[in-house]
Design a protein around this motif. Structure first.
Motif, PDB file in Angstrom:
ATOM      1  N   UNK A 159      39.213  34.608  58.155  1.00  0.00           N
ATOM      2  CA  UNK A 159      38.503  35.709  58.819  1.00  0.00           C
ATOM      3  C   UNK A 159      37.006  35.427  58.855  1.00  0.00           C
ATOM      4  N   UNK A 160      36.439  35.004  57.743  1.00  0.00           N
ATOM      5  CA  UNK A 160      35.012  34.721  57.689  1.00  0.00           C
ATOM      6  C   UNK A 160      34.633  33.596  58.639  1.00  0.00           C
ATOM      7  N   UNK A 161      35.452  32.557  58.689  1.00  0.00           N
ATOM      8  CA  UNK A 161      35.165  31.419  59.564  1.00  0.00           C
ATOM      9  C   UNK A 161      35.242  31.811  61.031  1.00  0.00           C
TER      10      UNK A 161
ATOM     11  N   UNK B 204      34.864  27.715  67.421  1.00  0.00           N
ATOM     12  CA  UNK B 204      36.017  28.597  67.284  1.00  0.00           C
ATOM     13  C   UNK B 204      37.309  27.808  67.406  1.00  0.00           C
ATOM     14  N   UNK B 205      37.331  26.880  68.337  1.00  0.00           N
ATOM     15  CA  UNK B 205      38.506  26.022  68.489  1.00  0.00           C
ATOM     16  C   UNK B 205      38.763  25.225  67.211  1.00  0.00           C
TER      17      UNK B 205
ATOM     18  N   UNK C 157      41.692  25.993  60.135  1.00  0.00           N
ATOM     19  CA  UNK C 157      41.971  27.106  59.237  1.00  0.00           C
ATOM     20  C   UNK C 157      43.295  27.809  59.554  1.00  0.00           C
ATOM     21  N   UNK C 158      43.402  28.309  60.793  1.00  0.00           N
ATOM     22  CA  UNK C 158      44.578  29.110  61.119  1.00  0.00           C
ATOM     23  C   UNK C 158      45.861  28.296  61.145  1.00  0.00           C
TER      24      UNK C 158
ATOM     25  N   UNK D  47      48.497  34.790  58.003  1.00  0.00           N
ATOM     26  CA  UNK D  47      48.045  34.871  59.385  1.00  0.00           C
ATOM     27  C   UNK D  47      48.099  36.313  59.889  1.00  0.00           C
ATOM     28  N   UNK D  48      49.176  37.014  59.560  1.00  0.00           N
ATOM     29  CA  UNK D  48      49.280  38.419  59.951  1.00  0.00           C
ATOM     30  C   UNK D  48      48.238  39.276  59.238  1.00  0.00           C
TER      31      UNK D  48
END
Length: 244
Positions: free
Chosen positions: A59-61, A72-73, A79-80, A88-89
């Motif tokens: 979330x912070x990133x 963002x990519x 991260x994600x 993730x949820x």
């Protein structure tokens, strides 16, 4: 915009006929009716009551990289991609709680491409609620249509969020069309749907339409008189008990 919105002409016809609009027309926003009856969104939490370190870092990133598409990519890839389903949820829900709705929508697009993903009314409903509060009608409408395109039949909440979004910007005709389409589909308005309709229609000075909804309470509720008395008690300045 969400991905995977390639609707076939036949399916669009079946979706649009009850509402009387097409997607090219779904770009409206005006002003000023409130319908904040829902409780604030609750963030999904792990069983220990705390977001994982991985979810917090993700979330912070995302927030730090929000204004830089290339960064963002990278965050999505670094991260994600590594998050477990629950994390993730959790990150998705936390972004909504913090009102980072554009990021939440991007995460939702990411979630939809995960192997474990299955279409879920609640994921759509949460986003529709949050975008509706921001009066972003096109986003709410797109989510409603994407829900259908993913094979889900709109439930009471989906219809209610769409109705509430229309009333939020004084699109009364659209709200009524959606309400009638809801009933025609066999989806039952619940007390929240009816309260939002009555409260906002009367606030807009449309007592004639509010009376229609009040009369529907006889069909859809076990104790319509009790319900309408309670609504009138909660909103005494505008509401009147007018049950035929």
């Amino acid at each position: 915009m969400l991905t995977n919105t390639g609707y076939s002409p036949m399916r669009i016809q079946s979706i649009q006929t009850p509402f009387g609009f097409d997607k090219a027309q779904l770009r409206f926003a005006t002003t000023t009716i409130t319908c904040g009856l829902r409780k604030p969104l609750r963030t999904r939490r792990r069983t220990d009551g705390v977001l994982s370190t991985e979810a917090i870092q993700a979330v912070q990133s995302l927030k730090l990289a929000a204004k830089n598409p290339s960064k963002l990519h990278q965050v999505f890839n670094s991260k994600l991609n590594r998050l477990l389903k629950d994390d993730l949820l959790d990150a998705f829900a936390e972004l909504q709680r913090q009102q980072h709705l554009d990021l939440a929508l991007k995460v939702f697009e990411f979630i939809r491409n995960e192997a474990w993903y299955e279409p879920d009314h609640s994921l759509y409903g949460d986003l529709m609620l949050m975008f509706g509060k921001k009066k972003l009608i096109d986003k709410v409408e797109n989510l409603f249509f994407d829900l259908i395109e993913e094979g889900l039949k709109p439930d009471t909440r989906a219809y209610t969020e769409l109705i509430g979004a229309y009333l939020k910007v004084d699109m009364i005709d659209k709200a009524m069309e959606t309400y009638e389409s809801m009933k025609a589909s066999g989806c039952i308005p619940d007390e929240l749907t009816l309260t939002i309709m009555i409260r906002n229609l009367e606030s807009a000075g449309r007592d004639d339409l509010a009376a229609v909804v009040k009369n529907d309470c006889v069909e859809y509720l076990d104790s319509p008189k009790k319900f309408l008395k309670e609504v009138a008690r909660r909103y005494p300045k505008r509401l009147r008990l007018n049950l035929v």
